[in-house]
Design an enzyme around this catalytic site. Structure first.
Site, PDB file in Angstrom:
ATOM      1  N   HIS A 228       2.990   6.594  -4.207  1.00 52.94           N
ATOM      2  CA  HIS A 228       2.713   7.598  -2.133  1.00 52.94           C
ATOM      3  C   HIS A 228       2.248   7.401  -1.249  1.00 52.94           C
ATOM      4  O   HIS A 228       0.813   6.566  -2.108  1.00 52.94           O
ATOM      5  CB  HIS A 228       2.403   9.308  -3.107  1.00 52.94           C
ATOM      6  CG  HIS A 228       1.035   9.204  -3.652  1.00 52.94           C
ATOM      7  ND1 HIS A 228       0.153   9.563  -2.980  1.00 52.94           N
ATOM      8  CD2 HIS A 228       1.501   9.272  -4.955  1.00 52.94           C
ATOM      9  CE1 HIS A 228      -0.772   9.767  -4.144  1.00 52.94           C
ATOM     10  NE2 HIS A 228      -0.376   9.440  -5.416  1.00 52.94           N
TER      11      HIS A 228
ATOM     12  N   CYS B 115      -1.035   7.670 -10.071  1.00 55.19           N
ATOM     13  CA  CYS B 115      -0.096   6.939  -9.328  1.00 55.19           C
ATOM     14  C   CYS B 115      -0.897   5.950  -8.629  1.00 55.19           C
ATOM     15  O   CYS B 115      -2.211   5.286  -8.397  1.00 55.19           O
ATOM     16  CB  CYS B 115       0.672   8.168  -8.495  1.00 55.19           C
ATOM     17  SG  CYS B 115       1.597   9.657  -8.807  1.00 55.19           S
TER      18      CYS B 115
END
Length: 200
Positions: A160, A176
């Protein structure tokens, strides 16, 4: 002042000017990838960043094919590589990586969902570690997922963007992989549902 003294001073002035000019010329590249960064978990200290591994790679040691495109994330060098299926596109992006080894997952998965303007909610483990965090953050400038997110086959794992550009190139995530917003926007356009992902 002797002739030799003038020559030495002249050389020093030339070298000083050359170094200053070189620093000015190099600064846009250094601003993008940085030759310094804040220490992990502490935004007040500055240390040199190791960008020696920020180099192009061949896809073949990592994938048997490039069907649907391929994404390789190298945790140690903090870099994401992307190859399109027909190999006409290759991109290399600096990334943020997990804070610690226990938050790091390695192996093969794939993109299962793409979201522009993602919302975010901390995982149960994050809430336990950080009870002061909000239960939900909608799309916008305060969202930890930035402007775009690629959801992976592993629960809670994503590639992301981030609005906090200090995180890129550092161990700064809870699992992440983060990119600059302009880079995730570009990757978002290339990647598709089924794009292969390998974290090493």
């Amino acid at each position: 002042m002797s002739k030799n003294t003038k020559t030495v001073l002249g050389r020093r002035a030339f070298l000083s000017g050359s170094v200053a000019a070189a620093g000015t010329i190099a600064s846009p590249a250094l601003a993008q990838f940085g030759n310094t960064t804040e220490v992990e978990r502490d935004l007040t200290e500055v240390v040199k960043r190791n960008i020696s591994s920020f180099r192009s790679l061949d896809w073949r040691p990592y994938f048997s094919n490039t069907k649907n495109g391929a994404i390789l994330v190298d945790i140690s060098s903090r870099v994401l590589h992307y190859w399109s299926e027909d190999l006409s596109i290759y991109r290399l992006y600096p990334s943020s990586v997990p804070l610690s080894e226990d938050l790091t997952r390695r192996g093969r998965t794939s993109v299962i969902r793409k979201v522009e303007g993602p919302s975010w909610a901390p995982t149960p483990a994050m809430r336990k570690r950080n009870p002061e965090w909000p239960a939900f953050v909608g799309p916008g400038p305060d969202n930890p997922l930035g402007t775009h997110a690629l959801y992976l086959g592993w629960t809670y794992y994503r590639i992301h963007g981030t609005h906090d550009t200090r995180k890129i190139g550092r161990q700064s995530s809870n699992g992440c992989i983060g990119l600059y917003n302009q880079h995730i926007q570009e990757l978002f356009g290339y990647a598709k549902k089924g794009t292969q992902v390998l974290l090493i």
